[in-house]
Design a protein around this motif. Structure first.
Motif, PDB file in Angstrom:
ATOM      1  N   MET A 127       0.849  -1.196   0.000  1.00 54.32           N
ATOM      2  CA  MET A 127       0.000   0.000   0.000  1.00 54.32           C
ATOM      3  C   MET A 127       0.887   1.249   0.000  1.00 54.32           C
ATOM      4  O   MET A 127       1.864   1.325   0.730  1.00 54.32           O
ATOM      5  CB  MET A 127      -0.907   0.003   1.227  1.00 54.32           C
ATOM      6  N   LYS A 128       0.546   2.219  -0.833  1.00 54.39           N
ATOM      7  CA  LYS A 128       1.334   3.435  -0.949  1.00 54.39           C
ATOM      8  C   LYS A 128       1.294   4.244   0.347  1.00 54.39           C
ATOM      9  O   LYS A 128       0.322   4.209   1.083  1.00 54.39           O
ATOM     10  CB  LYS A 128       0.828   4.275  -2.110  1.00 54.39           C
ATOM     11  N   LEU A 129       2.399   4.970   0.556  1.00 51.54           N
ATOM     12  CA  LEU A 129       2.515   5.777   1.767  1.00 51.54           C
ATOM     13  C   LEU A 129       1.423   6.833   1.833  1.00 51.54           C
ATOM     14  O   LEU A 129       0.883   7.113   2.908  1.00 51.54           O
ATOM     15  CB  LEU A 129       3.899   6.429   1.816  1.00 51.54           C
ATOM     16  N   SER A 130       1.094   7.428   0.685  1.00 48.68           N
ATOM     17  CA  SER A 130       0.065   8.468   0.669  1.00 48.68           C
ATOM     18  C   SER A 130      -1.295   7.915   1.080  1.00 48.68           C
ATOM     19  O   SER A 130      -2.059   8.577   1.769  1.00 48.68           O
ATOM     20  CB  SER A 130      -0.026   9.099  -0.730  1.00 48.68           C
ATOM     21  N   VAL A 131      -1.586   6.688   0.658  1.00 54.96           N
ATOM     22  CA  VAL A 131      -2.856   6.056   1.018  1.00 54.96           C
ATOM     23  C   VAL A 131      -2.900   5.792   2.521  1.00 54.96           C
ATOM     24  O   VAL A 131      -3.911   6.037   3.183  1.00 54.96           O
ATOM     25  CB  VAL A 131      -3.064   4.755   0.230  1.00 54.96           C
ATOM     26  N   VAL A 132      -1.775   5.299   3.064  1.00 52.03           N
ATOM     27  CA  VAL A 132      -1.716   5.018   4.501  1.00 52.03           C
ATOM     28  C   VAL A 132      -1.885   6.305   5.310  1.00 52.03           C
ATOM     29  O   VAL A 132      -2.608   6.336   6.304  1.00 52.03           O
ATOM     30  CB  VAL A 132      -0.381   4.343   4.861  1.00 52.03           C
ATOM     31  N   SER A 133      -1.212   7.358   4.851  1.00 48.07           N
ATOM     32  CA  SER A 133      -1.303   8.627   5.589  1.00 48.07           C
ATOM     33  C   SER A 133      -2.726   9.170   5.581  1.00 48.07           C
ATOM     34  O   SER A 133      -3.198   9.713   6.586  1.00 48.07           O
ATOM     35  CB  SER A 133      -0.337   9.648   4.989  1.00 48.07           C
ATOM     36  N   LYS A 134      -3.421   9.006   4.469  1.00 50.66           N
ATOM     37  CA  LYS A 134      -4.804   9.472   4.395  1.00 50.66           C
ATOM     38  C   LYS A 134      -5.706   8.687   5.327  1.00 50.66           C
ATOM     39  O   LYS A 134      -6.594   9.230   5.985  1.00 50.66           O
ATOM     40  CB  LYS A 134      -5.326   9.384   2.965  1.00 50.66           C
ATOM     41  N   LYS A 135      -5.463   7.365   5.397  1.00 48.46           N
ATOM     42  CA  LYS A 135      -6.273   6.534   6.290  1.00 48.46           C
ATOM     43  C   LYS A 135      -5.987   6.864   7.750  1.00 48.46           C
ATOM     44  O   LYS A 135      -6.888   6.886   8.584  1.00 48.46           O
ATOM     45  CB  LYS A 135      -6.016   5.047   6.002  1.00 48.46           C
ATOM     46  N   LEU A 136      -4.695   7.123   8.039  1.00 49.21           N
ATOM     47  CA  LEU A 136      -4.348   7.500   9.412  1.00 49.21           C
ATOM     48  C   LEU A 136      -5.003   8.820   9.797  1.00 49.21           C
ATOM     49  O   LEU A 136      -5.454   8.991  10.927  1.00 49.21           O
ATOM     50  CB  LEU A 136      -2.826   7.601   9.569  1.00 49.21           C
ATOM     51  N   TRP A 137      -5.044   9.751   8.837  1.00 49.36           N
ATOM     52  CA  TRP A 137      -5.663  11.039   9.133  1.00 49.36           C
ATOM     53  C   TRP A 137      -7.156  10.886   9.405  1.00 49.36           C
ATOM     54  O   TRP A 137      -7.719  11.612  10.216  1.00 49.36           O
ATOM     55  CB  TRP A 137      -5.430  12.007   7.983  1.00 49.36           C
ATOM     56  N   CYS A 138      -7.777   9.938   8.735  1.00 54.03           N
ATOM     57  CA  CYS A 138      -9.213   9.724   8.942  1.00 54.03           C
ATOM     58  C   CYS A 138      -9.518   9.271  10.363  1.00 54.03           C
ATOM     59  O   CYS A 138     -10.618   9.520  10.878  1.00 54.03           O
ATOM     60  CB  CYS A 138      -9.742   8.690   7.943  1.00 54.03           C
ATOM     61  N   VAL A 139      -8.562   8.593  10.988  1.00 57.83           N
ATOM     62  CA  VAL A 139      -8.794   8.075  12.346  1.00 57.83           C
ATOM     63  C   VAL A 139      -7.838   8.712  13.348  1.00 57.83           C
ATOM     64  O   VAL A 139      -7.615   8.160  14.433  1.00 57.83           O
ATOM     65  CB  VAL A 139      -8.639   6.534  12.378  1.00 57.83           C
ATOM     66  N   HIS A 140      -7.299   9.905  13.015  1.00 58.55           N
ATOM     67  CA  HIS A 140      -6.268  10.479  13.885  1.00 58.55           C
ATOM     68  C   HIS A 140      -6.819  10.841  15.269  1.00 58.55           C
ATOM     69  O   HIS A 140      -6.112  10.721  16.267  1.00 58.55           O
ATOM     70  CB  HIS A 140      -5.623  11.703  13.219  1.00 58.55           C
ATOM     71  N   LYS A 141      -8.082  11.242  15.352  1.00 56.55           N
ATOM     72  CA  LYS A 141      -8.638  11.583  16.659  1.00 56.55           C
ATOM     73  C   LYS A 141      -8.772  10.347  17.545  1.00 56.55           C
ATOM     74  O   LYS A 141      -8.480  10.393  18.746  1.00 56.55           O
ATOM     75  CB  LYS A 141      -9.993  12.264  16.486  1.00 56.55           C
ATOM     76  N   GLN A 142      -9.187   9.244  16.938  1.00 58.24           N
ATOM     77  CA  GLN A 142      -9.294   8.002  17.707  1.00 58.24           C
ATOM     78  C   GLN A 142      -7.918   7.528  18.170  1.00 58.24           C
ATOM     79  O   GLN A 142      -7.758   7.037  19.298  1.00 58.24           O
ATOM     80  CB  GLN A 142      -9.965   6.919  16.852  1.00 58.24           C
TER      81      GLN A 142
END
Length: 606
Positions: free
Chosen positions: A1-16
């Motif tokens: 999985m590309k780094l950009s995709v991972v970073s976007k997914k992490l941002w989606c759950v960053h508050k959790q």
């Protein structure tokens, strides 16, 4: 999985992730520091992280002391829970209720339009009028409500001065085809609160187009240059309103939450200190507000094109015609309000009475009316609640004796100046909880000894001259609050600043007052305050516009606060001496032996 995709997914759950990881990352605090201080610091750090990142809603984070302080053995719940509704909260609540009644009957709009008719229609004068009105309203209304109310008025005036914003932006980019730059489009700016604007624009236009553009013989470069100037003025209008609202909120205790946090924490740390109340704070902060407002106006008007030779005179007929249309718009809107009615007159009376009674209760420099009551029994909260309680039964229509003797008169229930339904809709209960959470945190820091322990570790600041320390404290908090709520910021740092003042034997007010005011000076980023966000959300400001304007505003604010503290502040509150009420608090503070040894060893190394 590309780094950009991972970073976007992490941002989606960053508050959790923050909610899960923050308690684990700071868990060592419980084991590496003395027991009670370590537990209290752990809770404070958790709340600070959640407040700064908004991983939880601010009000929810503010309620964490209710569950964490008792379960960790820091404070019993019977000491935590009362902190959420101290008399300071009642003062804040009474101010909000008064503000809701002002909004209910449109008195704020009448004030705004009247000021604008007085100052004139030159761009620099209009910017000054916007700032004066916004700051005055913000002294009594919330900063957010003031900004939301003033922006539509500003947009309507700007459209009368410069025409349609979309076409104006196109003219700034275009240099080749001036024929396409005639201002004949419909506005894209929504002005729901000013429904009269389209009609007035039709009245003030000729055959559907603005008269000033019908015989436009300027070159493309001249049109583009004029459009760029108009865009700068437009940005100046939009940016001055949230800034003035933030500045105006500092002038009264009820104007912004950090001022009330200061009062609450002073009563907690220094029970014998009675120097700060509504009157004494207003006498100190109002001149400071005027000074900073004037400096801010000079800077904004200079930067955004309003302050130049056209301040008092104009040589171009087009600008004179545009200003005449803007003046006609303001006067027409004010005329449509009609004469002041009974409800507006009643609200004006109670509003003035509210301010006068708060100011004269115990202003310190003269004898107040509180001497007629038992000493220490009547506070600002009592005064505020008395006045706003009257609003719920005082009639909004002029009473008539003839109604009793007229059998044909309608038998409808009278409408009071304010209903509870309207009041509760206008009260931001989340801020009430936020204030309570701050008072609970301050109480825990005091009882656990954490504030004293942290203050001891700031002992190196004793080498800094107090005047320089004031500037450093104000600058630090003004920068910190750019990224965090001003209420959360002052809650976190005020206990530490109080203890720092005690350790260096400086009047605590000398550090605490500029820190409190500095928390309201957040001008550089759209996310700094809700007023900044509202202005930025209009879509006509760039981040660089706010940063370029705001960084100088921050500097001017820091200098203004330092000047105020070292001149009339010293004279009003005797800041040059270490007061008895601070000495009493310092002597009564219980510092465990192990912590005392830590402070002593730290002093020895210095």
């Amino acid at each position: 999985m590309k780094l950009s995709v991972v970073s976007k997914k992490l941002w989606c759950v960053h508050k959790q992730l923050i909610l899960l990881l923050t308690p684990l990352v700071f868990l060592p605090l419980l084991f590496t520091l003395p027991e009670k201080e370590g537990k209290c610091l752990y809770v404070v750090v958790l709340m600070a992280m959640f407040w700064c990142t908004e991983a939880l809603p601010l009000a929810v984070t503010a309620m964490l002391p209710v569950c964490l302080f008792p379960t960790l053995g820091i404070l019993p719940s019977k000491q935590v829970c009362p902190q959420y509704f101290l008399e300071t909260n009642f003062l804040f609540l009474s101010g909000l209720v008064m503000a809701s009644s002002i909004e209910e009957w449109g008195l704020h709009r009448r004030i705004a339009l009247k000021v604008l008719t007085i100052v004139g229609v030159k761009p620099a004068w209009l910017i000054l009028g916007m700032m004066l009105t916004s700051s005055f309203l913000s002294m009594w209304l919330s900063n957010t409500a003031t900004t939301a109310m003033m922006l539509p008025i500003a947009n309507a005036i700007l459209e009368s001065l410069f025409g349609d914003l979309t076409t104006l932006k196109e003219k700034c980019k275009s240099t080749n085809d001036p024929e396409n730059d005639i201002l004949n489009g419909q506005s894209t700016v929504k002005l729901q609160s000013l429904p009269s604007v389209p009609t007035e624009k039709q009245i003030l236009s000729i055959d559907g187009t603005d008269g000033m553009e019908q015989s436009d013989t300027r070159t493309a470069e001249e049109i583009r240059s004029e459009a760029e100037y108009q865009m700068k003025v437009w940005k100046g209008f939009l940016i001055c309103i949230p800034y003035a609202a933030s500045i105006g909120g500092t002038a009264t205790l009820t104007g912004t939450a950090p001022n009330l946090i200061l009062i609450g924490q002073l009563k907690s740390y220094f029970p014998d200190c009675d120097l700060i109340n509504f009157g004494s704070w207003f006498a100190f902060a109002f001149p400071l507000m005027l000074l900073f407002l004037f400096l801010g106006w000079i800077w904004i008007a200079f930067l955004h094109g309003g302050l130049n030779m056209r301040l008092c005179f104009t040589k171009q007929d087009r600008r004179a015609q545009a200003e005449a249309r803007a003046k006609a718009l303001i006067q027409e809107d004010y005329r449509k309000l009609g004469p002041i009615n009974f409800a507006e007159g009643a609200i004006s009376f109670f509003f003035i009475l509210f301010a006068v009674l708060l100011f004269t209760r115990d202003p310190k420099f003269v004898t107040g009316w509180s001497v007629f009551f038992k000493k220490g029994y009547v506070s600002d909260a009592v005064t505020g609640v008395i006045i706003v309680s009257i609003l719920f039964f005082f009639p909004s229509q002029k009473p008539s004796l003839s109604w009793w003797f007229d059998p044909q008169a309608t038998n409808t229930p009278y409408v009071p100046l304010l209903s509870w339904k309207k009041a509760q809709q206008s009260v931001p209960w989340n801020i009430i909880l936020l204030l309570g959470g701050g008072f609970a945190m301050a109480k825990a820091c005091e009882e656990s000894g954490l504030a004293s322990w942290l203050g001891g570790h700031l002992q190196p600041l004793a080498e800094v001259p107090p005047a320089a320390a004031v500037m450093l404290i104000t600058a630090f908090l003004a920068c910190f609050t750019e990224f965090a709520s001003n209420t959360a910021t002052i809650i976190i740092f005020l206990p530490v600043i109080a203890e720092l003042a005690l350790h260096v034997s400086v009047n605590p007010l000398y550090f605490m007052m500029p820190a409190t005011i500095g928390c309201s000076y957040a001008f550089m980023l759209p996310v700094s305050t809700p007023p900044n966000s509202i202005a930025f959300a209009s879509g006509h400001l760039l981040v660089k516009d706010m940063v370029k304007t705001g960084i100088v505003m921050n500097i001017l604010g820091i200098l203004s606060v330092s000047l105020a503290m070292n001149t009339w502040g010293v004279a009003m509150f005797n800041l040059g001496t270490f007061p008895e009420w601070a000495q009493a608090a310092n002597k009564s503070a219980v510092v465990p032996d192990v912590h005392l040894s830590l402070v002593q060893s730290l002093n020895a190394t210095l």
